[in-house]
Design a protein around this motif. Structure first.
Motif, PDB file in Angstrom:
ATOM      1  N   CYS A  57      40.038  35.271  41.206  1.00  0.00           N
ATOM      2  CA  CYS A  57      40.256  36.701  41.427  1.00  0.00           C
ATOM      3  C   CYS A  57      38.913  37.431  41.449  1.00  0.00           C
ATOM      4  N   LYS A  59      38.312  40.346  40.925  1.00  0.00           N
ATOM      5  CA  LYS A  59      38.254  41.452  39.964  1.00  0.00           C
ATOM      6  C   LYS A  59      38.151  40.940  38.521  1.00  0.00           C
ATOM      7  N   CYS A  60      39.066  40.018  38.137  1.00  0.00           N
ATOM      8  CA  CYS A  60      39.109  39.587  36.734  1.00  0.00           C
ATOM      9  C   CYS A  60      38.610  38.163  36.528  1.00  0.00           C
ATOM     10  N   CYS A  71      46.162  38.050  42.890  1.00  0.00           N
ATOM     11  CA  CYS A  71      46.107  38.011  41.430  1.00  0.00           C
ATOM     12  C   CYS A  71      47.174  38.970  40.924  1.00  0.00           C
ATOM     13  N   CYS A  74      45.759  41.827  38.508  1.00  0.00           N
ATOM     14  CA  CYS A  74      44.989  42.940  39.093  1.00  0.00           C
ATOM     15  C   CYS A  74      45.689  43.521  40.322  1.00  0.00           C
TER      16      CYS A  74
HETATM   17 ZN   LIG Z   1      42.616  39.484  38.645  1.00  0.00          ZN
END
Ligand SMILES: [Zn+2]
Lengths: 192, 351
Positions: A57, A59-60, A71, A74
């Motif tokens: 992911c 983002k995370c 994901c 997120c």
């Molecule tokens: Zn994520």
């Protein structure tokens, strides 16, 4: 497809053809043929090359293997650009010993374990096998490495959108490396 | 006392004969688009309700997987109906009446392509008395059409005209699966699939999804320049056994329409879940919709039939008529069960 019949009568009992029917067995099955989604197809193709891939992911940084294309934490979509190759060694984080009940269609007869793995460098796999390891020896913290099915025998026929990392045609299972068990602090927050 | 609730965002996927994407994968952009169009933050949404069918997916707890497209961590307040997403909308509408939350997300989704609908639906709806008879939806619809023909309530030509009009209306609809300019006369020369139904009388087999965001009055006014108000909504059910009711009537539609207030003022457009051509005429009669009402400008369920989303898609299309095409009063209808057994009717209005 459906099939109906009257209940089996005991062989030594005569059936009274005029007796009222009080019940009937009803056998049913439903067949589903699902197309494999692109990200799982890429996962399967990689397995044929003895590679384990996932999506990280953006983002995370959570790693999903097989990739899902998003994901869910997120709510961002992931693509080929988020693909990573994972290591093929890891730690057993958790396991379930299944004692098979002999329902119709059950092929297993002996208790067996399915394990969840945390791979070195990141990523998790669930529903994995430890062939040859007696179930009473399966434990969290075991260090294991992948056993690929040999060239020529390897296939991904059992990899579907629903197999969630179970790929017995390509991954024979995982074998203990013999190293000391991992300390619970290495995996205790990743047990699933 | 009923609080006003409005539709403030809607989105649909195309309708595919067979999507290679999983249900959560094709739900994902649909839900994101509905939320974006509503202009709310995902975390602001107070309640989420989904409609789907595990039988259709052939996977236990498939509806839980669908939540991945919503974003359910940290945990959210959500619910699920094993019904068309229109009933998820109804549940969310009831939930919003409590007044403690101001927004709700509803969605419906289904993949009919992996299985065989004629085998799945009887098992899902009545495995005990109807499945052994092979009473699949097409057979039951054919019995219903035959009953209507015999009662003089419709002709095969009218059925072909309904199908031709639906296909023509669907030409401009990017979400439709079946569209085209067909001559009813030519359609009538086609062979029967299950008499008296020809291919054009049947819906396509579809995969697809629809999502809608609802808001309470103050929130809707803050979010949207053109909120689509749900002025009335009601759902009713007829007796389960199709052999015990007159298939040429739909008392549940009639009652739901009355309770929703369909006849209280002029209706501009109606989006009806007439999954089979003859059902459109039956529904129009039960709802009192005359020739002055535009029926299914989207092409309706004959153009796209993503089971479990098709009823909610009627709400999305009805809302589009108000928000994008300047219509004022639009009826949305969803159905469930055998041959129009259960029916949900809503009246939507612009300001
Ligand atoms: Zn994520």
């Amino acid at each position: 497809m459906t099939d109906t019949k009257q209940p089996d009568s005991k062989q030594d009992e005569a059936v009274d053809p005029n007796a009222p029917i009080t019940g009937m067995d009803y056998f049913m099955k439903l067949e589903y043929h699902e197309l494999i989604c692109p990200v799982v197809r890429e996962f399967a193709d990689a397995l044929m090359e003895k590679r384990l891939i996932g999506h990280k992911c953006p983002k995370c940084s959570l790693i999903y293997s097989p990739p899902r294309g998003y994901c869910p934490i997120c709510t961002v979509q992931t693509t080929k650009a988020d693909e990573i190759e994972m290591q093929t060694r890891g730690i057993v984080t958790n396991y379930t010993v299944v004692t098979p009940v002999q329902y119709y269609g059950q092929e297993e007869t002996e208790p067996f374990a399915k394990v969840s793995l945390q791979l070195d460098g990141g990523g998790n796999l669930s529903l994995q096998d430890l062939p040859g390891v007696p179930v009473e020896q399966v434990r969290s913290g075991m260090r294991v490495e992948i056993v690929w099915a040999p060239d020529g025998e390897r296939h991904v026929d059992d990899v579907t959108n629903r197999s969630w990392g179970s790929a017995e045609g390509a991954i024979r299972g995982w074998k203990p490396t013999g190293e000391p068990d991992a300390d619970p602090s290495e995996y205790s927050d990743k047990v699933f | 006392m009923v609080n006003d609730i409005a539709i403030v965002g809607y989105a649909q996927s195309p309708s595919w004969r067979a999507s290679e994407l999983t249900e959560p994968q094709f739900l994902f952009p649909v839900i994101s688009e509905a939320i974006e169009r509503a202009g709310v933050e995902r975390r602001e949404i107070g309640f989420t309700c989904a409609g789907s069918c595990d039988y259709l997916s052939g996977q236990t707890f498939a509806f839980v997987m669908n939540l991945e497209a919503v974003g359910a961590w940290p945990p959210i307040s959500e619910s699920h109906v094993e019904m068309d997403g229109a009933w998820a909308l109804y549940e969310a509408w009831v939930r919003l009446q409590h007044g403690d939350i101001d927004t709700a997300l509803v969605f419906g989704s289904g993949k009919s392509s992996p299985g065989k609908p004629a085998e799945i639906y009887p098992l899902q709806m009545d495995p005990y008395t109807l499945t052994p008879l092979g009473a699949d939806p097409v057979s039951l619809a054919a019995l219903q059409a035959r009953a209507m023909l015999d009662a003089g309530k419709i002709t095969e030509r009218e059925m072909a005209e309904i199908a031709a009009r639906s296909r023509k209306s669907a030409i401009g609809n990017p979400y439709a699966q079946v569209s085209g300019d067909d001559d009813p006369e030519a359609l009538l020369k086609e062979p029967y699939v299950t008499a008296p139904l020809r291919r054009h009388d049947l819906p396509p087999i579809s995969d697809g999804a629809c999502a809608i965001v609802l808001a309470t009055a103050d929130k809707a006014k803050a979010l949207s320049k053109r909120p689509v108000w749900i002025r009335g909504i009601d759902h009713r059910i007829d007796i389960h056994q199709p052999g015990m009711r007159d298939l040429t009537e739909s008392p549940s539609t009639r009652l739901a329409g009355k309770k929703a207030g369909v006849g209280d003022a002029k209706v501009d457009v109606a989006e009806l879940s007439a999954t089979f051509s003859h059902q459109e005429k039956l529904l129009c009669e039960e709802l009192g919709l005359g020739d002055d009402v535009e029926i299914n400008p989207s092409g309706g369920a004959l153009a796209a039939n993503p089971v479990m989303a098709v009823g909610l898609a009627r709400f999305a299309e009805a809302a589009r008529q108000i928000a994008e095409h300047g219509k004022h009063r639009v009826v949305a209808h969803a159905t469930s069960g055998q041959a129009l057994q259960q029916n949900l009717v809503a009246v939507l209005e612009g300001d």
